[in-house]
Design a protein around this motif. Structure first.
Motif, mmCIF file in Angstrom:
data_model
loop_
_atom_site.group_PDB
_atom_site.id
_atom_site.type_symbol
_atom_site.label_atom_id
_atom_site.label_comp_id
_atom_site.label_asym_id
_atom_site.label_seq_id
_atom_site.Cartn_x
_atom_site.Cartn_y
_atom_site.Cartn_z
ATOM 1 N N THR A 134 0.850 -1.186 0.000
ATOM 2 C CA THR A 134 0.000 0.000 0.000
ATOM 3 C C THR A 134 0.888 1.239 0.000
ATOM 4 O O THR A 134 1.947 1.260 0.640
ATOM 5 C CB THR A 134 -0.937 0.025 1.231
ATOM 6 N N LEU A 136 2.282 4.904 0.959
ATOM 7 C CA LEU A 136 2.284 5.787 2.130
ATOM 8 C C LEU A 136 2.656 7.190 1.676
ATOM 9 O O LEU A 136 3.267 7.376 0.623
ATOM 10 C CB LEU A 136 3.283 5.295 3.177
ATOM 11 N N GLN A 173 -3.116 4.946 11.553
ATOM 12 C CA GLN A 173 -3.958 4.308 10.544
ATOM 13 C C GLN A 173 -3.948 2.799 10.740
ATOM 14 O O GLN A 173 -2.959 2.228 11.227
ATOM 15 C CB GLN A 173 -3.466 4.643 9.137
ATOM 16 N N TRP A 175 -4.103 -0.559 8.590
ATOM 17 C CA TRP A 175 -4.007 -1.151 7.259
ATOM 18 C C TRP A 175 -4.615 -2.542 7.298
ATOM 19 O O TRP A 175 -4.144 -3.404 8.048
ATOM 20 C CB TRP A 175 -2.557 -1.206 6.800
ATOM 21 N N THR A 177 -4.865 -5.592 5.147
ATOM 22 C CA THR A 177 -4.252 -6.120 3.929
ATOM 23 C C THR A 177 -5.225 -6.958 3.118
ATOM 24 O O THR A 177 -5.107 -7.051 1.889
ATOM 25 C CB THR A 177 -3.015 -6.966 4.277
ATOM 26 N N THR A 181 -7.457 -1.689 2.544
ATOM 27 C CA THR A 181 -7.913 -0.377 3.005
ATOM 28 C C THR A 181 -6.933 0.195 4.012
ATOM 29 O O THR A 181 -6.223 -0.534 4.708
ATOM 30 C CB THR A 181 -9.302 -0.476 3.653
ATOM 31 N N LEU A 182 -6.901 1.510 4.090
ATOM 32 C CA LEU A 182 -6.070 2.240 5.039
ATOM 33 C C LEU A 182 -6.992 3.229 5.745
ATOM 34 O O LEU A 182 -7.430 4.218 5.152
ATOM 35 C CB LEU A 182 -4.953 2.964 4.292
#
Length: 368
Positions: A134, A136, A173, A175, A177, A181-182
């Motif tokens: 994801t 950042l 946040q 995450w 996996t 989604t974050l």
């Protein structure tokens, strides 16, 4: 110190409302010490250019370490066998590797990767295959906490500058996996820790310094569970709260609660402080209900005035005693091996300690 009985009663009352915590230990098994390595000798130091050594990340198994090495050209992950001295390359990329975590439940590695092209958080297996990734938007080191009960969830925490408010805050946040989604969480701490698949604990670092508990499934905000504990250590369902003494300004109490919020054993140790605030001792545990080791000061230390002297010790909460193992050259993190025979020590885990003999070996020859 605040009334110990009031503290314990408060925890027990809260326990009755939070019985779900006890499920956190269901996926774990008691650890046991094996003696398979008693006849083997440590291969040390590593045959590695000390200028390329970044950090020893930790244990992959009883005898294998995860090593991070790198230069301006590229960064690598390698496994290293402490007995054979053999390396095996896992991953290499023309990018910088910053924060790293190991998941023993899935044999995977979580790491933050920064390059000119992108900044990402990746999950990789031990063969070097990227399983999840994801993007950042933060190029500095982030704090990571990987949920051991539900490894699909990861806490990502770092400072964040709010240009509209013109102030720095903490951004946390989650995450996921699996769902890719974050999701931001209003948690006032750089170090939230997972207790179960949904429950987490943290100390508010921005205002009251109280100990809070939260649940991803709740929308009513987090709950204060202690105004005495100033910090904590958590491994699976072993919880150790650090509580300053209001009787002796040079001591702190380590309250051992196993499972979480069930227990009344306490060990009194010398206090290490900075800016009049107690500093949590470096603690480690590798197995549920297993050994708990700590780096403890030999006497109270005010870090603004001196660095102090320290000893690697084993905490026996059942008898409320401390067993000294070996003196240490300075205060630094420790990491116990899964078989409880060895301890990594140092800010980059550059030393290996044999617990049966007390011998300490340098893993990296920094003299060359």
């Amino acid at each position: 110190m605040s009334d110990k009985k009031v503290y314990l009663i408060t925890l027990r009352v809260f326990l009755t409302c939070c019985s779900l915590f006890l499920f956190a230990c269901g996926s774990s098994t008691d650890g046991s010490v094996n003696s398979s390595s008693e006849t083997e000798e440590i291969a040390h130091p590593m045959d590695l250019d000390p200028e390329q050594f970044q950090k020893n990340i930790g244990w992959l198994d009883d005898e294998t370490l995860l090593i991070h090495k790198g230069s301006n050209a590229s960064h690598q992950f390698m496994s290293y066998n402490i007995f054979t001295g053999e390396f095996e390359e896992i991953y290499e990329e023309h990018a910088y590797i910053l924060s790293v975590e190991i998941s023993h439940t899935r044999d995977q590695i979580l790491f933050q990767e920064v390059s000119d092209e992108a900044i990402s958080l990746n999950v990789m297996d031990l063969s070097g295959n990227i399983l999840h990734s994801t993007p950042l938007h933060y190029s500095g080191y982030v704090t990571l906490d990987w949920n051991t009960v539900d490894p699909d969830l990861v806490f990502i925490s770092h400072y964040d500058y709010d240009s509209e408010e013109e102030m720095e805050t903490i951004l946390v946040q989650v995450w996921n996996t699996e769902e890719e989604t974050l999701t931001p969480k209003p948690i006032a701490s750089l170090y939230p820790r997972w207790y179960s698949s949904n429950v987490y604990v943290y100390v508010d670092e921005l205002e009251d310094r109280d100990l809070y508990i939260g649940d991803l499934r709740e929308e009513n905000g987090d709950m204060v569970i202690s105004r005495d504990a100033r910090d904590f250590f958590l491994h699976q369902d072993t919880f150790i709260g650090i509580v300053p003494s209001d009787i002796n300004n040079h001591q702190v109490y380590l309250f051992h609660e196993y499972p979480f919020l069930v227990g009344d054993t306490v060990i009194e140790v010398p206090k290490v402080s900075m800016n009049d605030y107690p500093v949590k001792p470096h603690l480690t545990q590798s197995n549920r209900n297993g050994k708990i080791l700590a780096v403890l000061p030999d006497e109270p230390v005010i870090l603004e005035e001196e660095l102090g002297t320290y000893t690697l010790s084993q905490l026996d909460f059942e008898n409320e005693t401390v067993e000294e193992i070996i003196p240490l050259p300075y205060d630094a993190p420790i990491c116990l091996s899964p078989d409880e025979n060895y301890v990594l020590y140092g800010w980059r885990y550059e030393y290996l300690i044999e617990l049966d003999t007390g011998d300490m070996h340098s893993l990296v020859d920094i003299s060359s």
